[in-house]
Design a protein around this motif. Structure first.
Motif, mmCIF file in Angstrom:
data_model
loop_
_atom_site.group_PDB
_atom_site.id
_atom_site.type_symbol
_atom_site.label_atom_id
_atom_site.label_comp_id
_atom_site.label_asym_id
_atom_site.label_seq_id
_atom_site.Cartn_x
_atom_site.Cartn_y
_atom_site.Cartn_z
ATOM 1 N N UNK A 325 40.748 31.909 42.745
ATOM 2 C CA UNK A 325 40.585 30.617 42.078
ATOM 3 C C UNK A 325 40.686 29.457 43.050
ATOM 4 N N UNK A 326 39.727 28.535 42.912
ATOM 5 C CA UNK A 326 39.766 27.239 43.572
ATOM 6 C C UNK A 326 39.596 26.194 42.471
ATOM 7 N N UNK A 327 40.677 25.489 42.106
ATOM 8 C CA UNK A 327 40.562 24.439 41.098
ATOM 9 C C UNK A 327 41.321 24.738 39.826
ATOM 10 N N UNK A 328 40.802 24.234 38.707
ATOM 11 C CA UNK A 328 41.540 24.327 37.444
ATOM 12 C C UNK A 328 40.816 25.126 36.368
ATOM 13 N N UNK A 329 39.920 26.039 36.765
ATOM 14 C CA UNK A 329 39.464 27.060 35.818
ATOM 15 C C UNK A 329 40.643 27.993 35.568
ATOM 16 N N UNK A 330 40.502 28.910 34.627
ATOM 17 C CA UNK A 330 41.631 29.794 34.337
ATOM 18 C C UNK A 330 41.144 31.171 33.893
ATOM 19 N N UNK A 331 41.898 32.199 34.284
ATOM 20 C CA UNK A 331 41.638 33.567 33.845
ATOM 21 C C UNK A 331 42.891 34.124 33.188
ATOM 22 N N UNK A 332 42.708 34.786 32.052
ATOM 23 C CA UNK A 332 43.818 35.344 31.276
ATOM 24 C C UNK A 332 43.457 36.771 30.894
ATOM 25 N N UNK A 333 44.399 37.693 31.087
ATOM 26 C CA UNK A 333 44.183 39.085 30.714
ATOM 27 C C UNK A 333 44.938 39.404 29.432
ATOM 28 N N UNK A 334 44.320 40.189 28.569
ATOM 29 C CA UNK A 334 44.965 40.651 27.352
ATOM 30 C C UNK A 334 45.279 42.129 27.459
ATOM 31 N N UNK A 335 46.562 42.463 27.449
ATOM 32 C CA UNK A 335 47.021 43.849 27.523
ATOM 33 C C UNK A 335 47.595 44.256 26.168
ATOM 34 N N UNK A 336 47.342 45.494 25.763
ATOM 35 C CA UNK A 336 47.961 46.031 24.549
ATOM 36 C C UNK A 336 49.016 47.051 24.951
#
Length: 571
Positions: A325-336
């Motif tokens: 990441x460079x900046x203010x984008x975002x990644x989120x993972x969903x785990x069960x």
């Protein structure tokens, strides 16, 4: 979003920009899901409480599973109720201004929401843990400054069939690499347009070098790095290729791919500036070709504009996941989890002038005399909100070079981006990404179900935890009557975080009022964008998507989202 105060007529409800300012609080202040104390020993009151809780949960699940689908609303019904037009009022430095718009029909709203859908519904490669990905974008700027790119890089694994001479594919996807990039442009779309075409290929070439055994250099050296790479003596690598592919080396390779690409973007105008001066002094300007100054202005656009960028790399063979990441984008993972609960795993931390970690990093890279100017009012030198970005060369060029390029722009009657006033020790904005590494499996039995990547237009209105709940429920029922926001955490429980949450730390889902919408979207990114805009408030949705011109940018941002789905059967 603009920092100007917004006020609306009674036709626009406050929920429209309820998340335009992100709530930030310390980890200790985060509310937990339950305020009930843990019982020290079983007793009658506890047993009764648990019985009531179980019965209530069972009833909610029953209602959720058996409720009929919401009836489709007839096209134009909102207009029949609220009228064909609506107005908004925006308060700025020049006072309050009123704007009137025609309200779009529900059919038109759906068209806008879905017209840019894309993705891969069935990857169909045995051994590849990614089974599908969905992408969508909805613009605000004209043109939209967001871009995206998705690439599957196969590495063949075949065996010969002696009977018919054909190749038999065996776990053909087991060695695949997948690259997903999300790019959020600003100050124009020149940088994001360029990165859409170049970022993933540059990363792929860099990874191919690592696969061949070429390690990234210890430090980035700009043009010197590429000179050394082109030196034939460096091609004779004596190490073992199989020992080079390690998480730490993959991380460094991703970082150097970003930084070297940015060096090319930002340094090319400086080289063109020198060529322009040489051509002018030697009178080499031709009337039938673009002048050196015209060439400089045209080719420097990706440097003078800027973009935040994020890339997710899925390594099928090693079951690895990387997010740069460079900046203010975002990644989120969903785990069960093994017991069916959901865990939100924020894979990135917003890199902006309001993040104290980033503030200290930037300050340490410059003399103490600049401590009060490198970050002002939560922005780099008082101007740029993200502290890391591709392009944005006005924060990376020395003042003399920046002024020379600005002069060339003015001489071509093109408005330049202003040179920053305190460029004493550039660069002030970095293109070196933070890289997060995860295995696709863990020893706790958690299953990675999806990764959400999005520009900040989505996160202005959704928290990381809300996005996981929306996707968890989407996987269960994409079509369903509106679900109250207060009920969703009960239907799909989230594991309470035990570690420090990355910036921005936002409230865990315990909302009051309002509902989420489930309209049967075949594209999961559309489902998230729909709910980020207005949830189940269809009136607000129609009004947000009916606005045009500069007013649109005051009310919402460009938003681009990619959702990557994983299947543990291929791991």
């Amino acid at each position: 979003m603009s920092s100007r105060l917004l006020s609306r007529s009674t036709l626009i409800r406050p929920e429209l920009i309820s998340r335009s300012i992100r709530p930030v609080q310390s980890v200790n202040a985060v509310r937990s899901y339950s305020t009930s104390p843990n019982p020290s020993s079983p007793n009658l009151r506890t047993t009764a409480f648990l019985s009531v809780a179980l019965l209530t949960s069972a009833y909610l699940v029953y209602r959720y599973e058996t409720s009929p689908t919401s009836p489709a609303t007839e096209d134009g019904s909102l207009n029949a109720i609220y009228g064909e037009k609506f107005d908004i009022r925006i308060r700025g430095s020049r006072g309050v201004r009123s704007y009137e718009f025609n309200r779009k029909s529900e059919k038109e709203v759906e068209r806008i929401l879905k017209e840019n859908e894309s993705g891969e519904k069935d990857v169909g490669r045995k051994g590849n843990p990614v089974i599908r990905w969905d992408t969508n974008w909805v613009g605000s700027n004209e043109p939209c400054e967001d871009r995206f790119a998705s690439n599957l890089i196969p590495r063949k694994s075949t065996s010969s069939n002696a009977n018919d001479g054909s190749d038999i594919q065996s776990d053909e996807g087991k060695k695949d690499l997948l690259l997903f990039s999300i790019i959020d442009g600003h100050a124009g779309d020149a940088t994001s347009r360029l990165l859409k075409e170049t970022l993933n290929p540059v990363i792929a070439i860099s990874l191919a070098g690592l696969q061949a055994g070429f390690l990234p250099p210890a430090e980035s050296t700009g043009w010197k790095y590429w000179t050394e790479k082109l030196n034939p003596t460096s091609w004779f690598y004596s190490g073992k290729a199989e020992s080079a592919w390690k998480p730490e080396n993959v991380t460094k390779t991703l970082q150097y791919a970003f930084t070297q690409l940015d060096d090319h973007i930002c340094q090319s105008p400086i080289r063109l500036l020198n060529e322009m001066r040489s051509a002018s002094s030697a009178n080499l300007v031709s009337s039938d070709k673009p002048t050196p100054r015209e060439t400089l202005v045209a080719l420097s656009q990706p440097a003078t504009a800027g973009a935040c960028a994020m890339t997710t790399l899925v390594d099928s063979e090693n079951q690895d996941l990387y997010v740069a990441l460079v900046g203010d984008c975002r990644a989120v993972a969903g785990w069960q989890t093994a017991d069916g609960k959901w865990r939100c795993d924020a894979l990135t931390e917003d890199q902006m002038g309001e993040n104290l970690k980033e503030v200290e990093r930037v300050r340490k890279e410059h003399p103490h005399s600049e401590r009060d100017t490198v970050i002002k009012n939560g922005r780099v030198q008082g101007g740029l909100q993200p502290t890391r970005a591709m392009g944005d060369a006005v924060y990376k060029w020395p003042t003399e070079q920046g002024n020379a390029i600005a002069k060339a722009y003015k001489e071509e009657n093109v408005k330049p981006r202003p040179v920053r006033p305190w460029n004493f020790t550039p660069p002030y904005v970095s293109a070196k990404p933070e890289v997060t590494y995860r295995k696709l499996t863990n020893d706790k039995g958690d299953k990675l179900k999806f990764v959400i990547m999005a520009t900040d237009g989505l996160w202005d209105r959704l928290t990381s935890e809300e996005s996981v709940l929306l996707l968890a429920s989407y996987l269960s029922h994409s079509t369903h009557p509106d679900i109250p926001k207060t009920q969703l955490p009960k239907l799909f429980p989230l594991v309470q975080p035990t570690e420090e949450r990355p910036y921005p730390v936002q409230e865990l889902p315990q909302p009051t009022g309002a509902s989420w919408a489930y309209e049967g979207d075949s594209n999961a990114a559309t489902h998230l964008i729909r709910n980020s805009l207005a949830g189940a408030n269809r009136k607000n949705m129609a009004e947000l998507l009916s606005m045009t011109g500069e007013v649109t940018r005051e009310m919402r941002d460009d938003v681009t989202c990619t959702v990557i789905f994983f299947d543990d059967a291929n791991r």
